[in-house]
Scaffold this motif. Structure first.
Motif, PDB file in Angstrom:
ATOM      1  N   UNK A   1       0.825  -1.211   0.000  1.00 18.91           N
ATOM      2  CA  UNK A   1       0.000   0.000   0.000  1.00 18.91           C
ATOM      3  C   UNK A   1       0.857   1.258   0.000  1.00 18.91           C
ATOM      4  N   UNK A   2       1.970   1.223   0.736  1.00 19.03           N
ATOM      5  CA  UNK A   2       2.875   2.370   0.755  1.00 19.03           C
ATOM      6  C   UNK A   2       3.511   2.594  -0.613  1.00 19.03           C
ATOM      7  N   UNK A   3       3.880   1.504  -1.276  1.00 21.56           N
ATOM      8  CA  UNK A   3       4.510   1.605  -2.592  1.00 21.56           C
ATOM      9  C   UNK A   3       3.559   2.229  -3.610  1.00 21.56           C
ATOM     10  N   UNK A   4       2.334   1.733  -3.642  1.00 20.19           N
ATOM     11  CA  UNK A   4       1.369   2.231  -4.621  1.00 20.19           C
ATOM     12  C   UNK A   4       0.954   3.670  -4.290  1.00 20.19           C
ATOM     13  N   UNK A   5       0.775   3.958  -3.004  1.00 21.93           N
ATOM     14  CA  UNK A   5       0.388   5.310  -2.602  1.00 21.93           C
ATOM     15  C   UNK A   5       1.480   6.318  -2.961  1.00 21.93           C
ATOM     16  N   UNK A   6       2.739   5.917  -2.787  1.00 23.48           N
ATOM     17  CA  UNK A   6       3.855   6.809  -3.121  1.00 23.48           C
ATOM     18  C   UNK A   6       3.877   7.114  -4.612  1.00 23.48           C
ATOM     19  N   UNK A   7       3.602   6.103  -5.438  1.00 19.76           N
ATOM     20  CA  UNK A   7       3.575   6.327  -6.880  1.00 19.76           C
ATOM     21  C   UNK A   7       2.385   7.191  -7.285  1.00 19.76           C
ATOM     22  N   UNK A   8       1.311   7.091  -6.526  1.00 20.03           N
ATOM     23  CA  UNK A   8       0.161   7.967  -6.766  1.00 20.03           C
ATOM     24  C   UNK A   8       0.545   9.415  -6.480  1.00 20.03           C
ATOM     25  N   UNK A   9       1.339   9.610  -5.438  1.00 22.06           N
ATOM     26  CA  UNK A   9       1.851  10.954  -5.127  1.00 22.06           C
ATOM     27  C   UNK A   9       2.700  11.472  -6.285  1.00 22.06           C
ATOM     28  N   UNK A  10       3.548  10.591  -6.841  1.00 21.31           N
ATOM     29  CA  UNK A  10       4.381  10.970  -7.987  1.00 21.31           C
ATOM     30  C   UNK A  10       3.528  11.506  -9.128  1.00 21.31           C
ATOM     31  N   UNK A  11       2.413  10.821  -9.388  1.00 15.70           N
ATOM     32  CA  UNK A  11       1.538  11.234 -10.487  1.00 15.70           C
ATOM     33  C   UNK A  11       1.012  12.646 -10.281  1.00 15.70           C
ATOM     34  N   UNK A  12       0.495  12.924  -9.103  1.00 17.76           N
ATOM     35  CA  UNK A  12      -0.180  14.199  -8.904  1.00 17.76           C
ATOM     36  C   UNK A  12       0.796  15.336  -8.620  1.00 17.76           C
ATOM     37  N   UNK A  13       1.960  15.028  -8.100  1.00 17.51           N
ATOM     38  CA  UNK A  13       3.021  16.040  -8.017  1.00 17.51           C
ATOM     39  C   UNK A  13       3.489  16.385  -9.431  1.00 17.51           C
ATOM     40  N   UNK A  14       3.500  15.368 -10.302  1.00 13.58           N
ATOM     41  CA  UNK A  14       3.983  15.544 -11.661  1.00 13.58           C
ATOM     42  C   UNK A  14       3.132  16.467 -12.519  1.00 13.58           C
ATOM     43  N   UNK A  15       1.853  16.598 -12.204  1.00  7.49           N
ATOM     44  CA  UNK A  15       0.965  17.410 -13.039  1.00  7.49           C
ATOM     45  C   UNK A  15       1.407  18.878 -13.063  1.00  7.49           C
ATOM     46  N   UNK A  16       1.454  19.577 -11.914  1.00  6.97           N
ATOM     47  CA  UNK A  16       1.881  20.988 -11.972  1.00  6.97           C
ATOM     48  C   UNK A  16       3.359  21.140 -12.306  1.00  6.97           C
ATOM     49  N   UNK A  17       4.184  20.164 -11.867  1.00 11.08           N
ATOM     50  CA  UNK A  17       5.627  20.297 -12.097  1.00 11.08           C
ATOM     51  C   UNK A  17       5.981  20.138 -13.576  1.00 11.08           C
ATOM     52  N   UNK A  18       5.276  19.259 -14.284  1.00 11.45           N
ATOM     53  CA  UNK A  18       5.512  19.110 -15.712  1.00 11.45           C
ATOM     54  C   UNK A  18       5.128  20.377 -16.460  1.00 11.45           C
TER      55      UNK A  18
END
Length: 433
Positions: free
Chosen positions: A269-286
């Motif tokens: 759950x921690x692994x998948x949740x962390x990757x979910x964070x990557x996705x949504x951090x990536x939106x404004x940063x991209x």
């Protein structure tokens, strides 16, 4: 430019990013380790998974430049894109059939789906110059990656909820929820590809003359010609080598991060949740990297992103807890989309207009051969030492060499080289008439 056409093109990033997030990066690596390879040792499971990744990208690496050349000659980029997209969708859905101990079946289906995903991207990327102009490429390319983060992130969030709270969905266990998540990827990919397939009409090829050889022979012939003419694209050639190096590091992090986290004891759950964070951090940063490219230039913005990756690799070597993985996920989300989008747009600016798919085939083969090396080194290291930390640390070399070579690239000069050779080709065609 036609904004509806651009949105349709961007929506394919939204569509197929579901494969990159749910299957490639988040859910499948954990499922492979805990279910498909449940009867294997940790070192053996890591090796089989790593070699599965390498085989998948090797197939695409060999195919990409040939298919690109064929598509350029026949104006069949859309047909090839559809073919590979449907292959990826089917492979994703069929992962539903994998059960405990079926690691060979899991590997085969993943290879099929991955070939579909990567093969389709060769032709999808090649449409970038068709939907925008040179001055707007950075913006359109980075915005497409942002679309991908949103689309892939939304489905990953739904799948994460379904896996963690499977009883809410009437499912007996997280295993069945995971299998259903694979099906959702194929369906999501299909539905959101429809705007691109419907709205993008490929231009007909003119002045190609009567075809006297098979498309395969033409493809090999044109690839040979491109190899010979690469010496005239000096700036592009330097960029390709630089991209080969740093793309190895980026691709390995994308493909192996979750598997690496699982082997050092971080929970699913921690692994998948962390990757979910990557996705949504990536939106404004991209999207921010699109602005940054205008402020300081695309090359400097890309260099900054690669420097952050060096820090990520060093911190990854010392990672021991779920909190560390969360922090690294934020760092990756900050630069991943920007680095990939700017690499694509820089490359697109330095290629001749009449050989988009052929040169994006080279772009594809560069990234794919790089993606073979990283996971293979990772797998060999894990198999020999039963410790994957040294494999992570070795990625620094690829980023540092890539950064150094990138500084030697003169993008404006590369654009001039491409334009000069394109004009020369047009003059030859006129004389031939």
């Amino acid at each position: 430019m036609d904004t509806k056409l651009q949105r349709s093109w961007m929506m394919y990033d939204w569509a197929n990013s579901a494969f990159a997030t749910t299957i490639m990066a988040a859910v499948f690596p954990i499922f492979y380790n805990s279910v498909a390879a449940a009867n294997l040792s940790e070192g053996a499971a890591t090796s089989y998974y790593s070699f599965t990744q390498s085989i998948a990208v090797l197939i695409v690496a060999v195919m990409a430049p040939i298919l690109g050349a064929i598509a350029d000659y026949s104006a069949a980029k859309m047909k090839f894109l559809r073919f590979f997209a449907y292959m990826g969708m089917a492979g994703s859905i069929l992962l539903f059939t994998v059960n405990e101990g079926n690691y060979i079946l899991a590997s085969l289906l993943f290879i099929i789906a991955s070939v579909g995903f990567s093969g389709g991207n060769v032709f999808y990327d090649a449409f970038l110059p068709h939907v925008t102009n040179k001055d707007d490429m950075d913006r359109v390319s980075t915005k497409a990656y942002a679309f991908g983060y949103i689309g892939g992130g939304i489905l990953l969030a739904i799948n994460l909820l379904m896996i963690m709270k499977y009883s809410w969905f009437g499912l007996p266990s997280s295993k069945e929820a995971t299998q259903l998540a694979f099906v959702s990827v194929g369906l999501w990919w299909f539905i959101f590809s429809i705007p691109l397939f419907k709205n993008l009409k490929e231009e007909k090829v003119v002045n190609q003359g009567k075809r006297t050889k098979s498309y395969v022979a033409i493809g090999f012939s044109r690839i040979g010609e491109t190899f010979k003419t690469l010496k005239h694209y000096k700036q592009l050639l330097i960029f390709i080598i630089a991209f080969w190096m740093f793309s190895d590091g980026i691709s390995t992090i994308i493909r192996m991060a979750t598997f690496y986290g699982a082997t050092i004891g971080i929970g699913q759950n921690d692994l998948i949740a962390a990757l979910l964070i990557t996705q949504f951090v990536g939106i404004p940063c991209t999207l921010f990297f699109s602005k940054l490219a205008k402020w300081i230039s695309a090359k400097k913005a890309l260099t900054l992103a690669l420097m952050v990756y060096v820090v990520i690799v060093i911190l990854g070597y010392f990672m021991t807890s779920a909190l560390h993985f969360y922090l690294l996920a934020v760092c990756v989300g900050t630069v991943q989309g920007g680095a990939q989008a700017l690499s694509r747009s820089i490359f697109a600016r330095m290629i001749p207009h009449n050989k988009h798919a052929e040169f994006f085939g080279f772009y594809g083969i560069t990234s794919k051969f790089a993606a073979i090396i990283g996971p293979a080194v990772f797998g060999i290291t894990a198999g020999l030492t039963d410790n994957s930390r040294l494999g992570i640390l070795s990625l620094i070399v690829f980023f540092v060499i890539g950064i150094v070579l990138l500084q030697l690239v003169n993008i404006e000069k590369g654009e001039q080289e491409a334009k000069a050779l394109e004009d020369q080709s047009d003059r030859v065609k006129v004389k031939a008439k």
